[in-house]
Write an enzyme that holds these catalytic residues in place. Structure first.
Site, PDB file in Angstrom:
ATOM      1  N   GLY A  35       0.820  -1.205   0.000  1.00  0.00           N
ATOM      2  CA  GLY A  35       0.000   0.000   0.000  1.00  0.00           C
ATOM      3  C   GLY A  35       0.851   1.250   0.000  1.00  0.00           C
ATOM      4  O   GLY A  35       2.049   1.181   0.262  1.00  0.00           O
ATOM      5  N   GLY A  61       2.499   5.424   4.540  1.00  0.00           N
ATOM      6  CA  GLY A  61       1.726   6.067   5.602  1.00  0.00           C
ATOM      7  C   GLY A  61       0.341   5.506   5.799  1.00  0.00           C
ATOM      8  O   GLY A  61      -0.471   6.061   6.530  1.00  0.00           O
ATOM      9  N   THR A  62       0.023   4.369   5.170  1.00  0.00           N
ATOM     10  CA  THR A  62      -1.320   3.830   5.338  1.00  0.00           C
ATOM     11  C   THR A  62      -1.411   2.896   6.545  1.00  0.00           C
ATOM     12  O   THR A  62      -2.456   2.322   6.797  1.00  0.00           O
ATOM     13  CB  THR A  62      -1.778   3.068   4.076  1.00  0.00           C
ATOM     14  OG1 THR A  62      -0.707   2.241   3.636  1.00  0.00           O
ATOM     15  CG2 THR A  62      -2.162   4.030   2.989  1.00  0.00           C
ATOM     16  N   GLY A  63      -0.304   2.733   7.263  1.00  0.00           N
ATOM     17  CA  GLY A  63      -0.364   1.958   8.495  1.00  0.00           C
ATOM     18  C   GLY A  63       0.097   0.530   8.367  1.00  0.00           C
ATOM     19  O   GLY A  63      -0.300  -0.329   9.160  1.00  0.00           O
ATOM     20  N   LYS A  64       0.948   0.251   7.397  1.00  0.00           N
ATOM     21  CA  LYS A  64       1.414  -1.128   7.214  1.00  0.00           C
ATOM     22  C   LYS A  64       2.257  -1.589   8.411  1.00  0.00           C
ATOM     23  O   LYS A  64       2.035  -2.660   8.979  1.00  0.00           O
ATOM     24  CB  LYS A  64       2.225  -1.241   5.913  1.00  0.00           C
ATOM     25  CG  LYS A  64       1.409  -0.907   4.674  1.00  0.00           C
ATOM     26  CD  LYS A  64       2.212  -1.044   3.418  1.00  0.00           C
ATOM     27  CE  LYS A  64       3.306   0.005   3.305  1.00  0.00           C
ATOM     28  NZ  LYS A  64       2.777   1.376   3.223  1.00  0.00           N
ATOM     29  N   THR A  65       3.215  -0.736   8.786  1.00  0.00           N
ATOM     30  CA  THR A  65       4.050  -1.064   9.931  1.00  0.00           C
ATOM     31  C   THR A  65       3.192  -1.216  11.182  1.00  0.00           C
ATOM     32  O   THR A  65       3.359  -2.146  11.975  1.00  0.00           O
ATOM     33  CB  THR A  65       5.107   0.035  10.132  1.00  0.00           C
ATOM     34  OG1 THR A  65       5.757   0.282   8.895  1.00  0.00           O
ATOM     35  CG2 THR A  65       6.118  -0.368  11.170  1.00  0.00           C
ATOM     36  N   HIS A  85      -4.722  34.517 -11.959  1.00  0.00           N
ATOM     37  CA  HIS A  85      -4.351  33.129 -12.255  1.00  0.00           C
ATOM     38  C   HIS A  85      -5.140  32.156 -11.376  1.00  0.00           C
ATOM     39  O   HIS A  85      -5.808  31.250 -11.875  1.00  0.00           O
ATOM     40  CB  HIS A  85      -2.839  32.958 -12.039  1.00  0.00           C
ATOM     41  CG  HIS A  85      -2.334  31.581 -12.300  1.00  0.00           C
ATOM     42  ND1 HIS A  85      -1.651  31.243 -13.438  1.00  0.00           N
ATOM     43  CD2 HIS A  85      -2.421  30.440 -11.565  1.00  0.00           C
ATOM     44  CE1 HIS A  85      -1.336  29.961 -13.395  1.00  0.00           C
ATOM     45  NE2 HIS A  85      -1.788  29.451 -12.261  1.00  0.00           N
ATOM     46  N   GLU A  86      -5.069  32.383 -10.073  1.00  0.00           N
ATOM     47  CA  GLU A  86      -5.782  31.477  -9.163  1.00  0.00           C
ATOM     48  C   GLU A  86      -7.287  31.593  -9.361  1.00  0.00           C
ATOM     49  O   GLU A  86      -8.019  30.604  -9.294  1.00  0.00           O
ATOM     50  CB  GLU A  86      -5.409  31.755  -7.705  1.00  0.00           C
ATOM     51  CG  GLU A  86      -3.936  31.534  -7.363  1.00  0.00           C
ATOM     52  CD  GLU A  86      -3.443  30.133  -7.720  1.00  0.00           C
ATOM     53  OE1 GLU A  86      -4.238  29.179  -7.714  1.00  0.00           O
ATOM     54  OE2 GLU A  86      -2.230  30.009  -8.025  1.00  0.00           O
TER      55      GLU A  86
HETATM   56  P1  ADP Z   1       3.439   2.695   6.570  1.00  0.00           P
HETATM   57  O1  ADP Z   1       4.251   1.661   7.227  1.00  0.00           O
HETATM   58  O2  ADP Z   1       2.282   2.154   5.796  1.00  0.00           O
HETATM   59  O3  ADP Z   1       4.220   3.671   5.749  1.00  0.00           O
HETATM   60  P2  ADP Z   1       3.050   3.499   9.246  1.00  0.00           P
HETATM   61  O4  ADP Z   1       2.451   2.297   9.846  1.00  0.00           O
HETATM   62  O5  ADP Z   1       4.504   3.699   9.472  1.00  0.00           O
HETATM   63  O6  ADP Z   1       2.755   3.580   7.707  1.00  0.00           O
HETATM   64  O7  ADP Z   1       2.229   4.767   9.753  1.00  0.00           O
HETATM   65  C1  ADP Z   1       2.840   5.880  10.334  1.00  0.00           C
HETATM   66  C2  ADP Z   1       1.957   6.463  11.404  1.00  0.00           C
HETATM   67  O8  ADP Z   1       0.756   6.968  10.862  1.00  0.00           O
HETATM   68  C3  ADP Z   1       1.541   5.451  12.430  1.00  0.00           C
HETATM   69  O9  ADP Z   1       2.477   5.342  13.445  1.00  0.00           O
HETATM   70  C4  ADP Z   1       0.222   6.016  12.925  1.00  0.00           C
HETATM   71  O10 ADP Z   1       0.432   6.986  13.915  1.00  0.00           O
HETATM   72  C5  ADP Z   1      -0.326   6.684  11.712  1.00  0.00           C
HETATM   73  N1  ADP Z   1      -1.262   5.803  11.002  1.00  0.00           N
HETATM   74  C6  ADP Z   1      -1.102   5.323   9.754  1.00  0.00           C
HETATM   75  N2  ADP Z   1      -2.154   4.568   9.405  1.00  0.00           N
HETATM   76  C7  ADP Z   1      -2.990   4.548  10.450  1.00  0.00           C
HETATM   77  C8  ADP Z   1      -4.244   3.928  10.700  1.00  0.00           C
HETATM   78  N3  ADP Z   1      -4.860   3.161   9.776  1.00  0.00           N
HETATM   79  N4  ADP Z   1      -4.828   4.125  11.903  1.00  0.00           N
HETATM   80  C9  ADP Z   1      -4.238   4.895  12.827  1.00  0.00           C
HETATM   81  N5  ADP Z   1      -3.047   5.501  12.661  1.00  0.00           N
HETATM   82  C10 ADP Z   1      -2.426   5.343  11.482  1.00  0.00           C
HETATM   83 ZN    ZN Z   2      -1.827  27.502 -11.590  1.00  0.00          ZN
HETATM   84 MG    MG Z   3       6.275   1.728   7.350  1.00  0.00          MG
END
Ligand code: ADP
Ligand code: ZN
Ligand code: MG
Length: 615
Positions: free
Chosen positions: A207, A210-214, A429-430
């Site tokens: 994914g 920042g979607t929360g994989k870790t 422009h904007e």
């Molecule tokens: P990834 O590994 O997908 O890049 P992370 O798990 O490192 O993303 O996410 C970074 C931080 O963002 C997490 O520590 C958390 O604070 C926040 N975060 C990301 N996804 C979620 C989620 N689904 N629910 C709650 N917090 C989230």
């Molecule tokens: Zn523009």
């Molecule tokens: Mg990660």
């Protein structure tokens, strides 16, 4: 381990050398002179003794003169005292010695043992000490001293149980359902074994960043209550040659000893990149070795041993096919960007940690933060809280959230306002972007228009907020989006009869989109429903898409089609702006006055002047 033993003996050898040197020093400067019984006297005393005929034997050395005196008859204390004097340049010395009839000889003292030893040992001593110190430092990581180089960093967190649970993860219900099966397995591996069911060995979380994989991987370990061994692919790459592979081996050894448990390899693309892909031109032996070791280890144990391997990546397309084969990471779980409902859950989780004012409506925030990842949302809450602190407020209000969104979307605001001509140009422009967006039915709603320069270098921005999460966009919708992108430039042309460099970013984005429409989405009639772009994902996250080897004719046709789309979009924008020029001027005027206006203000202006709303 015998390597350990070797280390110990080497260390005690160092101590022996040090003790030996100390002894030499003692001998040279303390004991030696005591035993020899030489007494140091001034040179004048030596001359005096010589003149008085008291001396019977003289040894002339390069730097000193050692002599013994017979002593007066009555002096019985010292039978044969030896005296020494530091030598002074004295031309008459030899003549006087001959005259006095003294027995004399020259003597070059062979340099003392200690002198020799120190001559070459002292210079290298500092290096020895530094080397020894470094060895000690390196060895701190583990019990084996320096020899534990290859031990995985996972050691440090072994046994540390994850405290994260699914309650800390928002908007990932579907992913959680899939992971529940893994948790079941970790808790009762015997049940699975009895039926003969085999779980996938490896689970790959895929994914956007920042979607929360870790977070999900940690939560899985937390829910299952098993140890969590985690290492990031980039850590492998940082390591010395040959260490990566041994780390993998070690990681698996440790994990097997602690089963049931979870091994998590974050950012696996760092080691798992395709060995034959475009990126592999300069092949990296170290990475390859690590990858091979990983494959070997994954094949080498039975799934029912209770070790589950998880990995995460945001670039599944670059992974080596061998990693995705059956028996390895054969289960992929997609972790998408959160939907509106998911965003609300995530906001709730993170907002629970700050004190909110009454007026904060999280559902409204969830509505307008389309495209934000979980990490973005966490960041949003934090930014808003920081803004509240800066205001000196007790609670975080909706205004803080609004500003924080602006900051995240557009970069930090600069407080240097634009002046004169430039201000007017940016306003038009904007205003052009906003008006075209407002007038076209299939485009996103205008959220905010600003002519405050951002720290990212833009002089102004128009922020659109999609009302719903869109995955499918029709050709007309994309064409209208192109028109919005070119709306700023069209407004400049209309009003000032010239364009500025401010539109170059717009042109770039519009050209990119048009190219994708032609070569990827099959939206050009002349070219037909053929994919001309390179293999999917060859451009990382929407970057430059490598085209296949195309004939010059096709290349020309693609260019012509892109040109046609852009020309059409420009025409649409210019036409709309020409018929609504009064609106455009009014929007630009208000913008120059207030610097930031909302999407509602734009609609009000258009409604007031009475020109037809929809174009
Ligand atoms: P990834 O590994 O997908 O890049 P992370 O798990 O490192 O993303 O996410 C970074 C931080 O963002 C997490 O520590 C958390 O604070 C926040 N975060 C990301 N996804 C979620 C989620 N689904 N629910 C709650 N917090 C989230
Ligand atoms: Zn523009
Ligand atoms: Mg990660």
């Amino acid at each position: 381990m015998d390597s350990n033993l070797k280390l110990k003996t080497r260390f005690s050898f160092v101590y022996v050398i040090i003790a030996f040197l100390a002894l030499l020093l003692l001998q040279e400067y303390v004991i030696g002179p005591l035993v020899a019984g030489e007494e140091e006297v001034p040179y004048s005393r030596f001359r005096q003794d010589l003149a008085q005929g008291l001396i019977d034997k003289v040894t002339v050395e390069p730097e000193r003169i050692v002599y013994s005196v017979t002593g007066p008859e009555d002096d019985t204390e010292k039978a044969d005292p030896r005296l020494k004097a530091v030598r002074i340049e004295d031309r008459d010395l030899v003549r006087d010695l001959v005259d006095a009839g003294v027995e004399f000889q020259a003597h070059t003292p062979s340099k003392s043992v200690s002198g020799q030893v120190f001559g070459w040992i002292l210079p290298i001593l500092p290096f020895v000490v530094i080397w020894w110190f470094l060895m000690k430092r390196m060895g701190k990581g583990g019990p084996g001293g320096m020899m534990s180089f290859g031990k995985s960093k996972a050691t440090e967190i072994s046994g540390e149980m994850s405290t994260v649970t699914f309650a800390d993860v928002g908007g990932a219900d579907e992913v959680e359902v899939e992971l529940k099966e893994i948790i079941d397995f970790l808790n009762h591996p015997d049940r699975f074994a009895k039926i003969g069911a085999k779980l996938p060995k490896g689970i790959l979380l895929v994914g956007p960043p920042g979607t929360g994989k870790t977070l999900l991987a940690k939560a899985t370990a937390g829910e299952a209550g098993v140890p969590f061994f985690s290492i990031s692919g980039s850590e492998f790459v940082e390591m010395f040659v040959g260490v990566g592979a041994s780390r993998v081996r070690d990681l698996f050894d440790q994990a097997k000893a602690k089963a049931p448990c979870i091994i998590f390899i974050d950012e696996i693309d760092a080691i798992g990149q395709s060995r034959s892909g475009a990126m592999a031109v300069k092949s990296n032996d170290e990475r390859e070795q690590t990858l091979n070791q990983l494959l070997y280890e994954m094949d080498g144990f039975d799934a029912n041993e209770g070790v589950v391997i998880m990995a995460a990546t945001n670039r599944p397309e670059v992974l080596d096919k061998a990693l995705l084969r059956a028996g390895r990471f054969d289960r992929q779980i997609v972790v998408p960007l959160p939907t509106e409902k998911g965003r609300l859950q995530i906001l709730q989780i993170h907002a629970a940690k700050v004190s909110l004012a009454q007026d904060v409506e999280l559902d409204k925030l969830a509505q307008i933060t389309t495209g934000f990842s979980g990490a973005d949302l966490a960041n949003l809450v934090n930014e808003a809280a920081l803004l509240a602190v800066r205001r000196g407020a007790q609670k975080v209000t909706m205004i803080d959230f609004d500003l924080a969104i602006e900051r995240i979307v557009a970069g930090l605001q600069r407080d240097m306002p634009l002046e004169g001509d430039i201000r007017a140009k940016v306003a038009f422009h904007e205003g052009g972007h906003a008006l075209v967006s407002h007038l076209l039915p299939l485009t996103d709603k205008v959220h905010k228009v600003s002519i405050i320069p951002t720290s990212r270098g833009a002089l102004g921005f128009t922020m659109e907020m999609p009302e719903e999460d869109r995955h499918l966009m029709s050709k007309p919708a994309l064409e209208q989006r192109l028109a919005v992108m070119l709306g700023g430039r069209a407004a400049e042309l209309l009003v000032f009869n010239e364009t500025s460099t401010g539109a170059s970013n717009d042109l770039e984005r519009a050209t990119d989109l048009a190219r994708r429409m032609v070569t990827e989405f099959g939206m050009s009639e002349a070219l037909g429903p053929v994919r001309y772009a390179g293999p999917a994902g060859s451009g990382y996250l929407g970057g430059q898409v490598a085209t296949r080897n195309l004939s010059p004719d096709i290349e020309n046709l693609i260019d012509a089609e892109i040109r046609r789309l852009l020309d059409g979009a420009h025409e649409t924008a210019l036409e709309l702006l020409t018929t609504h020029e009064t609106d455009l001027r009014e929007i630009a005027r208000v913008l120059q006055e207030e610097e930031v206006i909302s999407g509602e203000t734009v609609s009000e202006i258009v409604a007031e002047t009475g020109e037809s709303g929809q174009g």
